[in-house]
Design a protein around this motif. Structure first.
Motif, PDB file in Angstrom:
ATOM      1  N   GLU A 140       4.880 -17.675  -7.291  1.00 50.03           N
ATOM      2  CA  GLU A 140       4.987 -18.962  -6.257  1.00 50.03           C
ATOM      3  C   GLU A 140       4.417 -20.063  -7.080  1.00 50.03           C
ATOM      4  O   GLU A 140       5.131 -21.038  -6.654  1.00 50.03           O
ATOM      5  CB  GLU A 140       3.673 -18.616  -5.301  1.00 50.03           C
ATOM      6  CG  GLU A 140       4.016 -19.827  -4.219  1.00 50.03           C
ATOM      7  CD  GLU A 140       3.032 -19.415  -3.134  1.00 50.03           C
ATOM      8  OE1 GLU A 140       2.660 -20.244  -2.067  1.00 50.03           O
ATOM      9  OE2 GLU A 140       2.377 -18.072  -2.889  1.00 50.03           O
ATOM     10  N   LEU A 141       3.603 -20.260  -8.030  1.00 46.76           N
ATOM     11  CA  LEU A 141       3.090 -21.463  -8.629  1.00 46.76           C
ATOM     12  C   LEU A 141       4.239 -21.901  -9.684  1.00 46.76           C
ATOM     13  O   LEU A 141       4.632 -22.938 -10.079  1.00 46.76           O
ATOM     14  CB  LEU A 141       1.837 -21.292  -9.380  1.00 46.76           C
ATOM     15  CG  LEU A 141       0.752 -21.178  -8.461  1.00 46.76           C
ATOM     16  CD1 LEU A 141      -0.702 -20.927  -9.284  1.00 46.76           C
ATOM     17  CD2 LEU A 141       0.393 -22.386  -7.637  1.00 46.76           C
ATOM     18  N   VAL A 142       4.638 -20.816 -10.238  1.00 47.92           N
ATOM     19  CA  VAL A 142       5.871 -21.020 -11.337  1.00 47.92           C
ATOM     20  C   VAL A 142       7.374 -21.476 -10.754  1.00 47.92           C
ATOM     21  O   VAL A 142       7.727 -22.607 -11.193  1.00 47.92           O
ATOM     22  CB  VAL A 142       6.422 -19.779 -12.200  1.00 47.92           C
ATOM     23  CG1 VAL A 142       7.648 -19.930 -12.987  1.00 47.92           C
ATOM     24  CG2 VAL A 142       5.130 -19.232 -12.991  1.00 47.92           C
ATOM     25  N   GLU A 143       7.520 -21.193  -9.479  1.00 49.00           N
ATOM     26  CA  GLU A 143       8.635 -21.824  -8.786  1.00 49.00           C
ATOM     27  C   GLU A 143       8.358 -23.123  -8.393  1.00 49.00           C
ATOM     28  O   GLU A 143       9.150 -24.059  -8.376  1.00 49.00           O
ATOM     29  CB  GLU A 143       8.935 -20.874  -7.589  1.00 49.00           C
ATOM     30  CG  GLU A 143      10.313 -21.264  -6.885  1.00 49.00           C
ATOM     31  CD  GLU A 143      10.571 -20.316  -5.760  1.00 49.00           C
ATOM     32  OE1 GLU A 143      11.720 -20.664  -4.908  1.00 49.00           O
ATOM     33  OE2 GLU A 143      10.044 -19.165  -5.474  1.00 49.00           O
ATOM     34  N   LYS A 144       7.144 -23.365  -7.967  1.00 51.17           N
ATOM     35  CA  LYS A 144       6.693 -24.511  -7.208  1.00 51.17           C
ATOM     36  C   LYS A 144       6.813 -25.706  -8.304  1.00 51.17           C
ATOM     37  O   LYS A 144       7.134 -26.931  -8.121  1.00 51.17           O
ATOM     38  CB  LYS A 144       5.274 -24.579  -6.491  1.00 51.17           C
ATOM     39  CG  LYS A 144       4.902 -25.741  -6.061  1.00 51.17           C
ATOM     40  CD  LYS A 144       3.338 -25.478  -5.824  1.00 51.17           C
ATOM     41  CE  LYS A 144       2.490 -26.920  -5.109  1.00 51.17           C
ATOM     42  NZ  LYS A 144       1.072 -26.841  -4.829  1.00 51.17           N
TER      43      LYS A 144
END
Length: 289
Positions: A140-144
Motif C-alpha cells: 500500500e505504501l509502495v503504491e502510494k
C-alpha cells in the motif's frame, strides 16, 4: 532479461542496472559506523556512496500497524534495552533513542518506511526484508509513493505470501528464498507472480546451490541469483564460508571471487566499497569492462 516479458515495465530498472553493471551489490542494512545507525537514510546514503546498488532494508510493524525500518531482535544493540519493538505503538517507537557505535545517545529517529520510499524515489533499488507477514501494508505504501519499479520484495514460499502476490493487481518484483532443488521446483510451479530472482543459501560445499550448474539452472529460467557474503557470526554459513570475513582476512580469492565464479548476479555484503573493487577487477579479468 530478468523476468517474464509481460512484466517488462515494472522490471525495467532492475534489468537496466544488471545490463550495465553485470553484478549488483546489495548492502546489508545500509552502511553504519560512528554516529550513523543501521537501517536509516544516512546509512542507506553511505552505502550508495560506497558502491552499493541495492539498499537492503528491514522493516517491522508497530502494534498500531505503522511500518518502520528496524531489524527485530536488534533492540539491545540499537537501544541498549531488552525490549520487543513489535509490541510498541508508533508513538512509543518514535520516542526511542538510538545508541551509536560509541555507546552514546543520538537524536536520529527510527524512520518510517514511507519516509525512505519518498526520499529514494527514482534513485535506486530497495530490497524490503522481514516484511512478509504484512505485505499488504507494505505494498500500500509502495503504491502510494509511486516506487513500484524500485521495490524488491523478499520472502518465503508460504501460502500467505504467494496467494497475496498472485491476487495482487500490481505484479511486484519478488525474490523467494531457496536452499534446495526441491524448493526450486516450488518456484517453477508458481503462476501469476513476478519472480525476478532467488536468494540462495549453501551451508556447505555439498549444498545444492553451491554447485555452479544449479546456479546456472536458475539463470536459464530468466532469474537472477542473489548470494549472501555476510558473516553473521562465527558459526552460521550462508555460502559455505566464502564470506566477507574470509575475503578480508584470507584474500578475496577465497571469498568474493568464488561467489563471482559461481555465477551470482547479486551479492549482499556489509563491505560494499571492498566488494565493488573486487567485482570490477573480476569483471575486467573476464573481459566485461
Amino acid at each position: 532479461m530478468i523476468g517474464k516479458d509481460c512484466y517488462r515495465s515494472i522490471n525495467h530498472r532492475l534489468n537496466q542496472l544488471l545490463k550495465e553493471k553485470k553484478i549488483l551489490l546489495a548492502v546489508h542494512r545500509g552502511s553504519s559506523a560512528g554516529n550513523i545507525i543501521e537501517n536509516t537514510i544516512p546509512a542507506y546514503l553511505a552505502s550508495l556512496k560506497m558502491g552499493g546498488d541495492i539498499l537492503e532494508a528491514d522493516v517491522v510493524l508497530s502494534k498500531d500497524k505503522e511500518i518502520y525500518h528496524f531489524h527485530s531482535g536488534m533492540e539491545r544493540k540499537n537501544f541498549q534495552k531488552a525490549i520487543d519493538i513489535q509490541t510498541y505503538t508508533a508513538t512509543e517507537i518514535e520516542a526511542l533513542t538510538y545508541i551509536n557505535s560509541n555507546l552514546e545517545e543520538t537524536a536520529y529517529p527510527v524512520e518510517k518506511l514511507e519516509t525512505t520510499l519518498n526520499y529514494f524515489k527514482g534513485k535506486c533499488l530497495i530490497n524490503i526484508d522481514r516484511g512478509w507477514n504484512f505485505l499488504p501494508e507494505i505494498c500500500e505504501l509502495v503504491e502510494k509513493t509511486g516506487t513500484t519499479d524500485q521495490i524488491l520484495l523478499k520472502g518465503p514460499l508460504t501460502k500467505e505470501v504467494t496467494t497475496f502476490l498472485q491476487e495482487s493487481e500490481i505484479k511486484y518484483m519478488f525474490m523467494p528464498k531457496v536452499s534446495t532443488l526441491e524448493e526450486l521446483d516450488q518456484v517453477d510451479a508458481l503462476r501469476d507472480i513476478n519472480v525476478v530472482g532467488l536468494e540462495v543459501k549453501a551451508i556447505n560445499e555439498t549444498s545444492d546451490f553451491f554447485q555452479k550448474e544449479n546456479i546456472q539452472k536458475i539463470k536459464e529460467k530468466g532469474l537472477f541469483v542473489w548470494v549472501n557474503s555476510l558473516t553473521m557470526d562465527d558459526q552460521k554459513q550462508l555460502f559455505a564460508g566464502y564470506d566477507d570475513n574470509t575475503s578480508i582476512l584470507e584474500g578475496e580469492e577465497n571469498g568474493w571471487s568464488v561467489i563471482f565464479d559461481k555465477g551470482a548476479n547479486v551479492i549482499q555484503t556489509d563491505w560494499p566499497a571492498l566488494v565493488a573493487k573486487s567485482r570490477d577487477t573480476w569483471l575486467e579479468r573476464q573481459g566485461h569492462l
